[in-house]
Design a protein around this motif. Structure first.
Motif, PDB file in Angstrom:
ATOM      1  N   ALA A 194     -21.806 -46.683   2.559  1.00 43.93           N
ATOM      2  CA  ALA A 194     -20.798 -47.165   3.513  1.00 43.93           C
ATOM      3  C   ALA A 194     -21.226 -47.014   4.963  1.00 43.93           C
ATOM      4  N   ALA A 195     -22.431 -46.509   5.206  1.00 40.67           N
ATOM      5  CA  ALA A 195     -22.877 -46.238   6.572  1.00 40.67           C
ATOM      6  C   ALA A 195     -23.264 -47.515   7.300  1.00 40.67           C
ATOM      7  N   ALA A 196     -23.357 -47.412   8.609  1.00 40.91           N
ATOM      8  CA  ALA A 196     -23.797 -48.547   9.419  1.00 40.91           C
ATOM      9  C   ALA A 196     -25.208 -48.958   9.026  1.00 40.91           C
ATOM     10  N   PRO A 197     -25.454 -50.247   8.826  1.00 38.37           N
ATOM     11  CA  PRO A 197     -26.777 -50.723   8.380  1.00 38.37           C
ATOM     12  C   PRO A 197     -27.748 -50.887   9.547  1.00 38.37           C
ATOM     13  N   ASP A 198     -28.020 -49.777  10.219  1.00 45.88           N
ATOM     14  CA  ASP A 198     -28.814 -49.839  11.443  1.00 45.88           C
ATOM     15  C   ASP A 198     -30.163 -49.141  11.318  1.00 45.88           C
ATOM     16  N   GLY A 199     -30.525 -48.748  10.098  1.00 40.48           N
ATOM     17  CA  GLY A 199     -31.799 -48.075   9.896  1.00 40.48           C
ATOM     18  C   GLY A 199     -31.788 -46.597  10.198  1.00 40.48           C
ATOM     19  N   ARG A 200     -30.633 -46.061  10.596  1.00 47.05           N
ATOM     20  CA  ARG A 200     -30.553 -44.644  10.941  1.00 47.05           C
ATOM     21  C   ARG A 200     -29.884 -43.802   9.853  1.00 47.05           C
ATOM     22  N   HIS A 201     -29.469 -44.441   8.776  1.00 47.97           N
ATOM     23  CA  HIS A 201     -28.826 -43.726   7.665  1.00 47.97           C
ATOM     24  C   HIS A 201     -29.604 -44.072   6.401  1.00 47.97           C
ATOM     25  N   VAL A 202     -30.380 -43.110   5.916  1.00 47.60           N
ATOM     26  CA  VAL A 202     -31.300 -43.353   4.810  1.00 47.60           C
ATOM     27  C   VAL A 202     -31.099 -42.255   3.776  1.00 47.60           C
ATOM     28  N   ALA A 203     -31.035 -42.629   2.512  1.00 50.61           N
ATOM     29  CA  ALA A 203     -30.879 -41.652   1.433  1.00 50.61           C
ATOM     30  C   ALA A 203     -32.211 -41.429   0.738  1.00 50.61           C
ATOM     31  N   LEU A 204     -32.536 -40.162   0.485  1.00 47.12           N
ATOM     32  CA  LEU A 204     -33.601 -39.872  -0.470  1.00 47.12           C
ATOM     33  C   LEU A 204     -32.927 -39.812  -1.827  1.00 47.12           C
ATOM     34  N   VAL A 205     -33.058 -40.878  -2.596  1.00 50.88           N
ATOM     35  CA  VAL A 205     -32.340 -41.001  -3.860  1.00 50.88           C
ATOM     36  C   VAL A 205     -33.222 -40.504  -4.995  1.00 50.88           C
ATOM     37  N   SER A 206     -32.594 -39.938  -6.003  1.00 50.30           N
ATOM     38  CA  SER A 206     -33.322 -39.435  -7.169  1.00 50.30           C
ATOM     39  C   SER A 206     -32.829 -40.154  -8.411  1.00 50.30           C
ATOM     40  N   PHE A 207     -33.734 -40.250  -9.360  1.00 49.15           N
ATOM     41  CA  PHE A 207     -33.425 -40.945 -10.608  1.00 49.15           C
ATOM     42  C   PHE A 207     -33.678 -40.015 -11.778  1.00 49.15           C
TER      43      PHE A 207
END
Length: 316
Positions: free
Chosen positions: A78-91
């Protein structure tokens, strides 16, 4: 770290945006508590991503534990799509929450910038326990079902599913103790509060070598050449291999030039000799996928774990 200017790709860093960026560093979100394997991977990668994003980028790692990483994923989606909110996602944690919970995100809520690491799991116990092997744990669980406690990050994440795979293969039942991260699970093991835990080689092998915990099995098809004394689960009669992969995801609406800049930075980090030396030192296994390959990987995970949920739900 000192605050530095961030420049976005593709001419999107207009002067006003660049100026405001001095007070708005890039945030890499981790869905688990500090001290675990995912948190450590994020903190190791951050300075290299700063370097390869360029333009004086500052990155901070933000821990948002809860619900096996789901709370963090909801926030980044839901964060602003500005390149400043990035998740390190795990699978598989990103996709398993789609089946055993009610997240506010879907697989297509993100755009995937690239996979960075992929590691096998280990089963480990405290050095003061009587357990010397995975066979010992299995036999204790067989003798007294659900009395052997195994701790790990969340419910429905990769460690939990790895434990369930051991249960199915060995025909036993453990008791799962969910924690907010792998670091907390390790503390429970070392404090004698649970019998054992499951986490990746990067978190456990060094501690095993140092004698602060005991790895009783590596969940890989063959022994690992960096720690050849560690037996596999398969060698001990438990036909299971499992692990955890990690990569970077941004909100789905992030402009393509920004995503391309992130994809390039992840690729350069994976190839960076200094990063690879640190990863080798800390038993972190680098496995890079570009944006398209990671997207297919996520989609395949969603199908695989959807089928598993329908046949063997992991919440019970």
């Amino acid at each position: 770290m000192t605050t530095r200017r961030i420049v976005l790709a593709g001419g999107l860093a207009l002067p006003a945006l660049a100026a405001r960026a001095q007070d708005r560093p890039v945030q890499i979100y981790v869905g688990f508590a500090p001290g675990g394997n995912i948190d450590l991977a994020a903190r190791m990668a951050a300075p290299f991503l700063e370097k390869h994003l360029g333009g004086g980028t500052q990155i901070i790692v933000v821990n948002k534990p809860g619900a096996g990483g789901m709370l963090m994923l909801n926030e980044v989606a839901a964060a602003a799509p500005d390149g400043r909110h990035v998740a390190l996602v795990s699978f598989p944690a990103l996709v398993t929450a789609l089946y055993d919970n009610t997240p506010r995100y879907r697989v297509d809520s993100f755009t995937y910038a690239g996979l960075l690491t992929d590691e096998p799991y280990t089963v480990f116990v405290g050095t003061d326990t009587p357990f010397r092997s995975l066979r010992d744990l299995v036999e204790a669980a067989r003798a007294q079902p659900e009395t052997v406690t195994i701790a790990g990050a969340g419910i429905g994440g990769a460690p939990h599913l790895a434990m369930m795979a051991i249960e199915r293969a060995a025909g036993v039942r453990f008791t799962w103790v969910p924690t907010q991260g792998a670091g907390q699970a390790m503390q429970l093991v070392q404090g004698g509060h649970v019998a054992g835990s499951i986490s990746t080689v990067s978190l456990t092998v060094r501690a095993h070598i140092q004698g602060t915990l005991r790895v009783v099995a590596i969940m890989e098809r063959e022994r690992w050449d960096k720690a050849p004394d560690l037996p596999t689960a398969i060698e001990q009669g438990v036909d299971v291999a499992a692990g955890s992969a990690r990569g970077f995801a941004l909100p789905a609406a992030t402009p393509a030039p920004i995503v391309a800049r992130w994809e390039e930075a992840v690729a350069k980090t994976a190839r960076d000799p200094e990063f690879r030396a640190l990863a080798d030192r800390d038993f972190l296994i680098v496995r890079h996928m570009d944006r398209a390959t990671m997207t297919r990987f996520v989609e395949d995970n969603a199908r695989e774990y959807g089928a598993l949920w329908r046949s063997s739900p992991w919440r019970r």
